[in-house]
Every structure is written in C-alpha cells, then in structure tokens.
Scaffold this active site. Sequence first.
Site, PDB file in Angstrom:
ATOM      1  CG  ASP A  58      98.539 -39.577 132.587  1.00 41.11           C
ATOM      2  OD1 ASP A  58      99.076 -40.450 133.290  1.00 41.11           O
ATOM      3  OD2 ASP A  58      97.672 -38.791 133.000  1.00 41.11           O
TER       4      ASP A  58
ATOM      5  CE  LYS B 245      99.048 -41.294 139.608  1.00 41.01           C
ATOM      6  NZ  LYS B 245      98.184 -41.088 138.441  1.00 41.01           N
TER       7      LYS B 245
ATOM      8  CD  GLN C 140      94.612 -40.398 139.172  1.00 41.92           C
ATOM      9  OE1 GLN C 140      95.713 -39.904 138.939  1.00 41.92           O
ATOM     10  NE2 GLN C 140      94.443 -41.691 139.268  1.00 41.92           N
TER      11      GLN C 140
HETATM   12  N1  L34 Z   1      95.458 -39.670 134.307  1.00 42.90           N
HETATM   13  N2  L34 Z   1      94.557 -41.431 135.486  1.00 42.90           N
HETATM   14  C1  L34 Z   1      95.610 -40.859 134.910  1.00 42.90           C
HETATM   15  N3  L34 Z   1      96.837 -41.440 134.892  1.00 42.90           N
HETATM   16  C2  L34 Z   1      97.034 -42.649 135.488  1.00 42.90           C
HETATM   17  O1  L34 Z   1      98.224 -43.247 135.409  1.00 42.90           O
HETATM   18  C3  L34 Z   1      95.959 -43.256 136.133  1.00 42.90           C
HETATM   19  N4  L34 Z   1      96.082 -44.438 136.826  1.00 42.90           N
HETATM   20  C4  L34 Z   1      94.990 -45.397 136.794  1.00 42.90           C
HETATM   21  C5  L34 Z   1      93.702 -44.634 137.167  1.00 42.90           C
HETATM   22  N5  L34 Z   1      93.631 -43.291 136.615  1.00 42.90           N
HETATM   23  C6  L34 Z   1      94.702 -42.638 136.087  1.00 42.90           C
HETATM   24  C7  L34 Z   1      96.758 -44.558 137.994  1.00 42.90           C
HETATM   25  O2  L34 Z   1      97.521 -43.708 138.414  1.00 42.90           O
HETATM   26  C8  L34 Z   1      95.411 -46.393 137.851  1.00 42.90           C
HETATM   27  N6  L34 Z   1      96.470 -45.736 138.600  1.00 42.90           N
HETATM   28  C9  L34 Z   1      97.051 -46.223 139.790  1.00 42.90           C
HETATM   29  C10 L34 Z   1      98.108 -45.593 140.418  1.00 42.90           C
HETATM   30  C11 L34 Z   1      98.637 -46.077 141.600  1.00 42.90           C
HETATM   31  C12 L34 Z   1      98.137 -47.194 142.177  1.00 42.90           C
HETATM   32  C13 L34 Z   1      97.084 -47.844 141.565  1.00 42.90           C
HETATM   33  C14 L34 Z   1      96.547 -47.358 140.380  1.00 42.90           C
HETATM   34  C15 L34 Z   1      98.678 -47.682 143.472  1.00 42.90           C
HETATM   35  O3  L34 Z   1      99.351 -46.964 144.154  1.00 42.90           O
HETATM   36  N7  L34 Z   1      98.362 -48.927 143.868  1.00 42.90           N
HETATM   37  C16 L34 Z   1      98.784 -49.532 145.110  1.00 42.90           C
HETATM   38  C17 L34 Z   1      97.631 -49.687 146.074  1.00 42.90           C
HETATM   39  C18 L34 Z   1      96.924 -48.429 146.371  1.00 42.90           C
HETATM   40  C19 L34 Z   1      95.704 -48.618 147.261  1.00 42.90           C
HETATM   41  O4  L34 Z   1      95.900 -49.001 148.418  1.00 42.90           O
HETATM   42  O5  L34 Z   1      94.597 -48.399 146.793  1.00 42.90           O
HETATM   43  C20 L34 Z   1      99.289 -50.933 144.793  1.00 42.90           C
HETATM   44  O6  L34 Z   1     100.092 -51.446 145.574  1.00 42.90           O
HETATM   45  O7  L34 Z   1      98.873 -51.507 143.797  1.00 42.90           O
END
Ligand code: L34
Length: 262
Positions: free
Chosen positions: A98, A31, A75
Amino acid sequence: MEALKEKGINPGLAVIIVGEDPASQVYVRNKERACDECGIYSEKYALPKETTQEELLNLIDKLNKKNDISGILVQLPVPEHIDEKTVINAIDPKKDVDAFHPVNVGKIMVGNYDFVPCTPAGVMELIDESGIDVSGKECVVVGRSNIVGKPQAMLLLHKNGTVTICHSRTKDLKAKTKNADILVAAVGIPNFITGDMIKEGAVVIDVGINRLENKKLCGDVEFESAQKVAGAITPVPGGVGPMTIAMLMKNTVKAALVNKTK
Ligand code: L34
C-alpha cells in the site's frame, strides 16, 4: 507471470480484513479475484470485528516472516479499538504494497521509491495512458488524506505539475478548481464537484466512491454537469477503483522482486 516464476520470483499477497464493513468486503473480494486472474498467490484473513490489536499485530508479524508472502495489506478502515498507525508501522516496509508505512511515505517524498500507493498510482497511470502531459499544468487535488490527497499531490509534482492541495478549510474553492487543467477529486462527498467548478477542457479524475441511500455508487464529481465541460473525465464505478486494484497487482510483483534482492 510464468516468466517471473521461472526466475524464482513468486509474488504472494496477504490481505487482512477486520470486521464486516460491506464496502471493504467488496474491495477485498475484487483484490482476491484480481490475484486469481493474474496468477498471483493470495491469502485472505477475514478476522472478526472483536479482534484485538495484539492479535492483529501477531498476524502481521507472522506474515512479515512468511517466505511465500511478498506483500501484506490491511484493508482500511480498521475498527475503532485498533490504532491504524500502529498497524501500518508493524508491516515490514519491504512488504508494504500500500506504501502507507512512514518509510515508504518518506521515500515518495524524496522521489526514490519502490511502491506507490495504489489509488494515486492508478490516477497517474490513467493520466499517462491517456497521453496527458502533466508538466507545467495547473493540478488541483481536492482532499488531503494520507492515502490519496497527499501522495497524489507529490506524484503530480514529480511529473512537474504545479500543484495545489485544497481541503475543507480552503477559501473560495471554486476559484481554485476552476483554474485546474487537471482536477483530482478525493473528498468523499457525493457530487461535491459540479460542472460550474470545472474549467473548459480540463481533465477530471474522480477518486470518490460514495454509496447513496438507494445503494447506488457515486463519485465526488457530479458526472452529468461535469462531462459537459471536461475534456476528459473518469466515471464511478469503473474508473479509478479498478485501477487501484491493478496497481496493487503491480506492487505485489514489485514486492516479490524487492524481497528477493534484500
Ligand atoms: N489498506 N485500504 C487499504 N488499501 C487500499 O488501497 C484501500 N482502498 C480504499 C479503501 N481502503 C483501503 C481500496 O482498495 C479504496 N479502495 C478501493 C478498491 C477497489 C474499489 C474501490 C475502492 C473498486 O473495486 N471499485 C469498483 C466498484 C466496487 C463496488 O461495486 O463497490 C469501481 O468500479 O469503482
């Protein structure tokens, strides 16, 4: 971004993370990086896991009043001694990028909203950008969380989908998923949806991000078997996750506009 700044609109995002959950740390880092890439000002508050609820609420209060911050995100999950609902309720709804605050949840329900929760918004963007028309389609959402399942169902309904929400008590899940033209999996169980549960040609969107013991990431959909039947499918990683972050950037800019006109 420059054009916005010339108009006196300066988006600023505050991200709060409590504790050292490794997955959350990755998401928060992603982020921050996205903010840098977009030219959005950001502040990160990494608080120790012993932080009291009162200390967290004090920080939120400070950020609610801080003029250079248009969006606030705590988060999730937060450590067990902190009540998630109390924390969400403390965020100024106008800074709630959010869209988890009950005021924003209610606005989504009635279809009059500024912020859409980032993950379901990312799913809708993927559907839209792929030229898929939701109207009249059988949409099945597996999972009923406040963060994904419930708002996802509402957004699909706003696009005139016929929406079914399935969950752990659903009887004969396969009969439901097999009927879906658009299937959104958000259960948090690795490889839960298999190819035999999917209708030929269906659009399959995998919201799950599960970490296997070997540290590999995998979704809620068994990609190998699912891709053979699906008409379109999103991968994990590299699917919904990055879209979630993109939508957060969008909401942060929106928040700067909303806060300017309040
Ligand atoms: N308050 N909490 C709040 N807001 C959110 O919108 C979230 N979420 C979820 C968990 N808690 C939260 C996220 O940001 C899930 N989430 C989230 C954000 C980004 C990614 C995955 C989940 C992400 O960048 N995923 C990458 C892989 C990252 C890795 O290597 O672990 C992807 O390519 O899917």
